[in-house]
Write an enzyme that holds these catalytic residues in place. Structure first.
Site, PDB file in Angstrom:
ATOM      1  N   LYS A   1      -4.172  20.227 -39.836  1.00  0.00           N
ATOM      2  CA  LYS A   1      -3.072  21.152 -39.516  1.00  0.00           C
ATOM      3  C   LYS A   1      -1.767  20.434 -39.815  1.00  0.00           C
ATOM      4  O   LYS A   1      -1.296  19.629 -39.012  1.00  0.00           O
ATOM      5  CB  LYS A   1      -3.158  21.546 -38.041  1.00  0.00           C
ATOM      6  CG  LYS A   1      -2.665  22.943 -37.722  1.00  0.00           C
ATOM      7  CD  LYS A   1      -1.182  23.153 -37.927  1.00  0.00           C
ATOM      8  CE  LYS A   1      -0.342  22.638 -36.789  1.00  0.00           C
ATOM      9  NZ  LYS A   1       1.094  22.678 -37.126  1.00  0.00           N
TER      10      LYS A   1
ATOM     11  N   GLY B   1       2.435  12.892 -33.105  1.00  0.00           N
ATOM     12  CA  GLY B   1       3.547  13.767 -32.772  1.00  0.00           C
ATOM     13  C   GLY B   1       4.176  13.361 -31.455  1.00  0.00           C
ATOM     14  O   GLY B   1       4.127  12.192 -31.064  1.00  0.00           O
TER      15      GLY B   1
ATOM     16  N   GLY C   1       1.185  15.499 -27.006  1.00  0.00           N
ATOM     17  CA  GLY C   1       0.027  14.612 -26.820  1.00  0.00           C
ATOM     18  C   GLY C   1      -0.616  14.811 -25.456  1.00  0.00           C
ATOM     19  O   GLY C   1      -1.848  14.838 -25.322  1.00  0.00           O
TER      20      GLY C   1
ATOM     21  N   GLU D   1      -1.191   9.251 -31.517  1.00  0.00           N
ATOM     22  CA  GLU D   1      -0.112   8.342 -31.926  1.00  0.00           C
ATOM     23  C   GLU D   1       1.170   9.074 -31.577  1.00  0.00           C
ATOM     24  O   GLU D   1       1.536  10.042 -32.234  1.00  0.00           O
ATOM     25  CB  GLU D   1      -0.221   8.072 -33.425  1.00  0.00           C
ATOM     26  CG  GLU D   1       0.130   6.653 -33.787  1.00  0.00           C
ATOM     27  CD  GLU D   1       1.569   6.493 -34.212  1.00  0.00           C
ATOM     28  OE1 GLU D   1       2.446   7.041 -33.505  1.00  0.00           O
ATOM     29  OE2 GLU D   1       1.804   5.832 -35.224  1.00  0.00           O
TER      30      GLU D   1
ATOM     31  N   CYS E   1       8.624   6.869 -35.715  1.00  0.00           N
ATOM     32  CA  CYS E   1       8.276   6.531 -34.333  1.00  0.00           C
ATOM     33  C   CYS E   1       8.406   5.041 -34.038  1.00  0.00           C
ATOM     34  O   CYS E   1       8.537   4.670 -32.882  1.00  0.00           O
ATOM     35  CB  CYS E   1       6.872   7.037 -34.019  1.00  0.00           C
ATOM     36  SG  CYS E   1       5.673   6.533 -35.250  1.00  0.00           S
TER      37      CYS E   1
ATOM     38  N   GLU F   1      13.242   9.515 -26.752  1.00  0.00           N
ATOM     39  CA  GLU F   1      13.032   9.404 -28.195  1.00  0.00           C
ATOM     40  C   GLU F   1      13.886  10.484 -28.867  1.00  0.00           C
ATOM     41  O   GLU F   1      13.706  11.676 -28.622  1.00  0.00           O
ATOM     42  CB  GLU F   1      11.565   9.613 -28.564  1.00  0.00           C
ATOM     43  CG  GLU F   1      11.353   9.479 -30.066  1.00  0.00           C
ATOM     44  CD  GLU F   1       9.911   9.683 -30.507  1.00  0.00           C
ATOM     45  OE1 GLU F   1       9.344  10.746 -30.217  1.00  0.00           O
ATOM     46  OE2 GLU F   1       9.370   8.771 -31.147  1.00  0.00           O
TER      47      GLU F   1
END
Ligand code: NAI
Ligand code: MG
Length: 493
Positions: free
Chosen positions: A190, A242, A247, A264, A298, A396
């Site tokens: 996806k 993502g 997550g 991740e 990231c 973030e």
């Protein structure tokens, strides 16, 4: 803009879903537009997979996986050759893939070609080597008076759903597809709704290379498409890259059939510069670490900690470099940085910069205003006068935004650096070998760079401590998460 004929032709028709080796429309006919973030113009319509399409793909991937299928009977050597062939095809189409990536994501064409696309080709070749080396061990048993032969086998898990973000679209797709098929799984990928194009082109190349029908399926769509995959009881594993927020949703939703999950997730990497560092190298590293990939990476070093004696010098150096970066269309050879990926990301990043100013922080470089009136451009920003509770310091941001805070002692900076829910990457600059390694060991992060940043190789495992994720990708460790370990015990009678 000088588009290759192959790119024009790819964009000339609506893009479909790849299910069971065939290109098909979404069952309900829905599509969405993918946007060029440099121009804000639609590039092409893309099929939007619903839960019905997820069902179709799971059936195909399951059939392709089942014992007796062509895929299950393919020898490791043939799988290895297949992987190598795909790497060659990616290389042969590198310019085309780089243009598509630059159009869809905004990054510079050269950055896409020399970074994303080149690494994707190399990843196929690296894992081609592992396909024939999925070994087990023989293990002694101690049962008085009886004899046994016990050994382990690495076996594929089954149907893997790979759900990926938009910052390295082709590369993230490869991070999921390659280890999965190296180990003999089948995959439903996806891609991110912002950047589906290179994954779809990869789907065509996989078929051309001879990947059997149903082994890799590609389902563009939004979060609901991903959620349908995660909820599906026919999916045996989810591999996700993502946000930490999604997550957590995936970890919870996977409980239905206890599918395996690897994650991740986000990061907020501390980059620590000691006064005894090679300051010019540290400044260059802080700029690369902070602004690489438009800051949408990231493992970027978004929290700079600089020892007080060299704070002003480092801040001046990073600010000057940030101000000198030319922001522009990824196809403009003069541009050194492209736009952010989407309007949503643009608003989010500018919002954080404005919030920092409101909180009393200082923009030492950059601006809280958009660059130009078209395209999602942001001038790289360096923020000082920050305290640890400001959102710009804790969250973030995923844009070209770096904060800088002075420190005095090693203990103080280690505590500050580790004071985050994230643990993806960290870095230390010091010419004292003891300081570098000692502080590196004290930092709670999956990757630690000493006197460098973004030094990387497909051979190296990566992943997060704390809320930055579960599991490790790439390197020899990267295969473990795509296999089940079987223990076989035979009695020698
Ligand atoms: P996201 O985590 O929402 O999207 C990543 C992928 O997950 C996309 O393919 C999306 O369609 C899918 N998804 C969304 N909701 C889902 C659900 N409930 N179940 C299954 N799949 C789902 O990230 P987004 O919204 O694109 O970016 C938001 C923030 O996330 C960024 O600003 C950044 O801070 C962070 N992020 C971190 C990345 C990383 O590499 N660690 C990559 C992308 C975003
Ligand atoms: Mg797009």
């Amino acid at each position: 803009m000088n588009l290759l004929p192959a790119v024009r032709s790819f964009l000339s028709s609506p893009k479909q879903l790849l299910i069971d080796g065939e290109w098909v429309d979404a069952k309900d006919g829905r599509t969405f537009a993918t946007v060029n973030p440099s121009t804000e113009e639609d590039l092409v319509q893309v099929a939007y997979a619903s839960s019905v399409d997820v069902d179709r793909a799971v059936v195909a991937a399951r059939a392709a996986f089942e014992s007796g299928s062509p895929w299950s009977r393919m020898t490791p050597r043939d799988r290895s050759h297949l992987l190598w062939r795909i790497g060659d095809l990616i290389e042969a189409h590198a310019d085309e893939l780089a243009q598509l990536e630059a159009l869809d994501n905004g990054k510079r064409v050269e950055a896409a070609r020399d970074g994303d696309i080149a690494t994707a080709a190399e990843l196929f070749r690296y894992f081609a080597g592992w396909a024939t080396k999925m070994e087990g061990t023989t293990i002694p048993m101690s049962v008085p008076g009886r004899e046994f032969h016990a050994y382990t086998r690495r076996e594929p898990i089954g149907v893997v759903a790979g759900i990926v973000p938009w910052n390295f679209p082709l590369l993230m797709a490869c991070f999921k597809i390659i280890p999965a098929i190296t180990a003999g799984n089948t995959v439903i990928l996806k891609p991110a709704e912002q950047t589906p194009l290179t994954a779809l082109r990869l789907g065509e190349l996989l078929l051309e290379a001879g990947v059997p029908a149903g082994v890799v399926n590609v389902l563009p769509g939004f979060g609901d498409t991903g959620a349908a995959l995660v909820a599906h009881h026919g999916v045996d594993k989810v591999a996700f890259t993502g946000s930490t927020e999604v997550g957590k949703k995936i970890a919870a939703a996977a409980a239905g059939n206890l599918k395996k999950v690897s994650l991740e997730l986000g990061g907020k990497a501390p980059n620590i510069i000691f006064a005894d560092a090679d300051i010019d190298a540290a400044i260059a590293g802080a700029v690369l670490g902070g602004y690489f990939n438009e800051g949408q990476c990231c493992v970027n070093g978004s929290r700079l900690y600089v020892q007080r004696g060299v704070f002003d010098r480092v801040v001046e150096g990073v600010a000057a470099a940030a101000a000198a970066i030319t922001v522009g269309d990824g196809f403009d050879p003069a541009a050194q940085m492209g736009p952010l990926v989407s309007q949503e990301q643009h608003e989010k990043v500018l919002g954080y910069i404005r919030g920092a100013v409101r909180d009393g922080a200082v923009l030492t470089a950059g601006s809280a205003d958009r660059v130009g009136d078209r395209g999602y451009f942001v001038q790289p920003t360096l923020i000082t006068g920050v305290d640890e509770r400001m959102a710009v310091q804790t969250d973030e941001i995923f844009g070209p935004v770096v904060t800088a805070i002075p420190f005095d002692t090693e203990d103080e900076v280690v505590a500050a650096a580790n004071n985050t829910v994230y643990g993806l990457a960290a870095g230390v600059w010091s010419t004292d070998i003891g300081t570098a390694h000692r502080v590196g060991a004290r930092l709670r992060a999956g990757t630690v760079w000493l006197n460098t940043w973004h030094a990387d190789d497909v051979t190296l495992p990566r992943g997060g401590f704390k809320q930055s994720g579960w599991g490790r990708e790439l390197g020899s460790f990267g295969l473990d998460d795509y296999t089940e370990l079987k223990t076989v015990i035979a009695e020698l009678r």
